[in-house]
Design an enzyme around this catalytic site. Sequence first.
Site: not given
Ligand SMILES: O=C(O)CCC(=O)C(=O)O
Ligand SMILES: [Fe+2]
Length: 299
Positions: A117, A119, A275, A290
């Site tokens: 995906h 984000d 990602h 994040r």
């Molecule tokens: O858990 C992760 O490494 C990435 C998760 C994810 O898709 C994000 O934080 O946007």
């Molecule tokens: Fe993500």
Amino acid sequence: MTVASPLALGLDVRPLSRTIGAEIRGVDLHEPLSREATTAIRNLLLEHKVIFFPGQHLEPAEHVAFARNFGELTPAHPVIPGVEGFPELFEIDYTLARTLYPQDAVGEATNVSLSWHTDVTFMQKPPFGSILNAKVIPPSGGDTSWADQHAAFTALSPTFQSFLSTLTAVHSGDTTFGKVLELRKEQRGEGGEWEGEDVTLAPVEHPVVRTHPETGLQSLFVNPGFTRYVKGLSAQESDLLLGFLYAHSTRPEFTVRYHWTAGDVAFWDNRVTQHAVLNDFGDQHRVIQRVTLHGDVPV
Ligand SMILES: O=C(O)CCC(=O)C(=O)O
Ligand SMILES: [Fe+2]
């Protein structure tokens, strides 16, 4: 203004593949960043699309302060609230999501991370980028991969590139986040907010090929997480086209796969990447935090 080279600033840059990913050492992200270092890191992000800072171990306030060097922060997520005291900090505890809410909305939302995906493309202004802090990493598994959507676009034939450049796609987060949004309204008496507006999860349109606002480079901008269909095509044509693009855009040669150690920080350009977390860590504990930077309307 002359731009100091990463080397002159003491940055040690090690590319992880030819077009995407680099590890950066020689900078302490707990300290305030100089203007030169901020510019150098931004340029490294534009060049490598995702950059990694091993062994930083940032606290939430330091994480947020580092991110603010690169722009304004969004709320944690359009629909999911942030961590107590840090409204910009989005935490995903995969174990919690799976054990507490295996079948329900939050479990479903977490599942998005486990497949390819980009984000928040279900909003008119998806983020410019995100900065991730690896808090708890299992002894095995749970790597994250990023795919270079500029490299994927340029690998297509010029004829197909031209055709794709005429198309618009519809994106929606409703099936993934609709239930979470309802739950939030029920429990907190408030919905989500993004770019100063209430989140409705109404479908939005984005070009299938976008031009990067800083580099001017073109990239594919569809993803299996949130793209629903391509306008002007029959359902069968749209499904076939998107199926091809999803497979093509995540071919191994366009990707970098990162093996985490707790304390590592990653910074990705969400305008030119997809990602996915590898779902191979079973019920082992994995927690990330994040923060996310405001982006533009894709053109
Ligand atoms: O858990 C992760 O490494 C990435 C998760 C994810 O898709 C994000 O934080 O946007
Ligand atoms: Fe993500």
